[in-house]
Design an enzyme around this catalytic site. Structure first.
Site, mmCIF file in Angstrom:
data_model
loop_
_atom_site.group_PDB
_atom_site.id
_atom_site.type_symbol
_atom_site.label_atom_id
_atom_site.label_comp_id
_atom_site.label_asym_id
_atom_site.label_seq_id
_atom_site.Cartn_x
_atom_site.Cartn_y
_atom_site.Cartn_z
ATOM 1 N N THR A 231 -83.949 11.360 4.171
ATOM 2 C CA THR A 231 -82.521 11.498 4.899
ATOM 3 C C THR A 231 -82.596 11.082 6.263
ATOM 4 O O THR A 231 -83.709 10.781 6.792
ATOM 5 C CB THR A 231 -82.229 12.856 5.086
ATOM 6 O OG1 THR A 231 -81.132 13.342 5.942
ATOM 7 C CG2 THR A 231 -83.576 13.864 5.413
ATOM 8 N N TYR B 155 -85.006 21.290 8.170
ATOM 9 C CA TYR B 155 -84.776 20.245 7.011
ATOM 10 C C TYR B 155 -85.478 18.992 7.135
ATOM 11 O O TYR B 155 -86.161 18.376 6.459
ATOM 12 C CB TYR B 155 -83.480 20.182 6.616
ATOM 13 C CG TYR B 155 -82.932 19.415 5.823
ATOM 14 C CD1 TYR B 155 -83.054 19.434 4.279
ATOM 15 C CD2 TYR B 155 -82.320 18.121 6.091
ATOM 16 C CE1 TYR B 155 -82.875 18.523 3.475
ATOM 17 C CE2 TYR B 155 -81.677 17.019 5.117
ATOM 18 C CZ TYR B 155 -82.154 17.377 3.704
ATOM 19 O OH TYR B 155 -81.904 16.588 2.887
#
Ligand code: NAD
Length: 327
Positions: free
Chosen positions: A121, A145
């Site tokens: 990501t 995350y």
């Protein structure tokens, strides 16, 4: 090839599964525990071409599946994806997103699976100094995350160093949006925080109004600028990356279009596409939102045969809206 896809009942995995079923003759096998994914996606996609689906968790004993199928490659999507939740329950993220990568690579080691595509990501870049980031830009995530993905990247790289036969592609996705133009699959989670998902929910009255978080950023109209990529283009990027590492060395690729739209531009387009003048509030900035985050995507475009087909904000919103109507 014989390919295992983890997390293919989810949003992005199901779009990659569809591309592989339609455009390749690879044998496909899917595992997903349906904690977030949707069995309807699996059932719909089985109509294209049959594949084996196992309703199991990464935590389960997968030896039997690996022994039976002799996979050549794994495309690994299964993970948790909510940034705010990761700040409240980081261990949940490190266990599912990072520890489970080490676990699945252990199966790769035991069963000789030597091609691995990993969903990473743009969150690994944190709050970059420059609006455009390349794969060489600094990686300093600002939430668990992002760290869970960056640490997974390191686990994959270290394993590859120890096993010369093993090759990986790490794909760092930018802002994924839209839905399958055929209307078969899309994003299912109702509490999504993704801007375009929220906008189409508001268009359809599933939300009373939506918020723009901050309009005093140093951008042309004061709102954050992001690189929105259609999920079907992201899907074909996985196939191109897999073909590439089959013939070449391991790579990290940014996957975006290399251009950006502001939040206000997205909202304006959503109103235009739908003809609905929905209510939008201006709210305070959220922590950790960089003003501009755009991919330098020249690496994947030059090294692989990836040719995006849906780089069109209107189409991205339209497909998202059509899908939301079906839910
Ligand atoms: N959606 C985005 O905008 C975005 C952006 C960047 C990166 N990613 C990454 O892409 C991947 C897919 O994201 P998504 O948006 O499709 O999410 P998603 O939640 O729709 O899909 C994830 C799937 O994995 C399954 N799963 C989760 N943990 C599992 C486990 N332990 N065992 C078996 N199955 C499990 C879920 O049931 C779900 O079907 C994730 O790794 C995510 O971090 C997503």
């Amino acid at each position: 090839m014989n390919i295992l896809i983890t997390g293919a009942a989810g949003y992005i995995g199901s779009h990659v599964l569809k591309v592989l079923l339609e455009q390749s003759s690879h044998e496909i096998c899917v595992i997903d525990n349906l904690s977030k994914g949707n069995i309807n996606a699996i059932n719909e996609l089985k109509k294209i071409r049959n594949f084996e689906f196992f309703n199991v968790s990464l935590e389960d004993d997968l030896n039997e599946i690996f022994a039976k199928h002799k996979f050549d490659a794994i495309i690994h999507f299964a993970a948790f994806i909510e940034v705010f939740e990761s700040t409240q329950d980081p261990l949940k993220y490190y266990l599912n997103n990072t520890a489970n990568v080490a676990k699945i690579l252990t199966y790769c080691k035991i069963y000789g699976v030597n091609r691995f595509i990993f969903s990473s990501t743009a969150a690994v870049y944190g709050e970059p100094d420059t609006p455009e980031v390349s794969e060489e830009s600094q990686t300093i995530p600002i939430n668990p995350y992002g760290y869970s993905k960056l640490m997974s990247e390191q686990v994959i790289k270290d394993y590859a160093t120890s096993n010369k036969e093993f090759r990986y592609a790490i794909l760092r996705y930018f802002n994924v949006a839209g839905a399958d133009p055929d209307g078969l699959i899309g994003q299912n989670y109702p509490n999504a925080t993704h801007l375009i998902k929220v906008a189409v929910q508001t268009i359809l009255g599933k939300r009373e109004k939506m918020a723009i978080y901050g309009d005093d950023y140093a951008t042309d109209d004061g709102t954050c600028v992001r690189d929105y990529i259609h999920v079907s283009d992201l899907a074909t990027a996985h196939v191109s990356a897999l073909n590439h590492i089959n013939e070449n060395q391991s790579e990290i690729f940014n996957v975006g279009y290399g251009r950006g739209f502001s939040v206000k531009e997205v909202v304006k387009m959503a109103k235009e596409v739908s003809g609905v003048d929905f209510k939008v509030d201006i709210a305070n900035r959220r922590d950790g939102d960089p003003s501009v985050l755009i991919s330098n995507a020249s690496k994947i475009k030059t090294l692989t045969d990836w040719t995006p087909k849906f780089d069109d904000l209107k189409l991205i919103i339209k497909t998202a809206l059509e899908w939301e109507k079906r839910l």
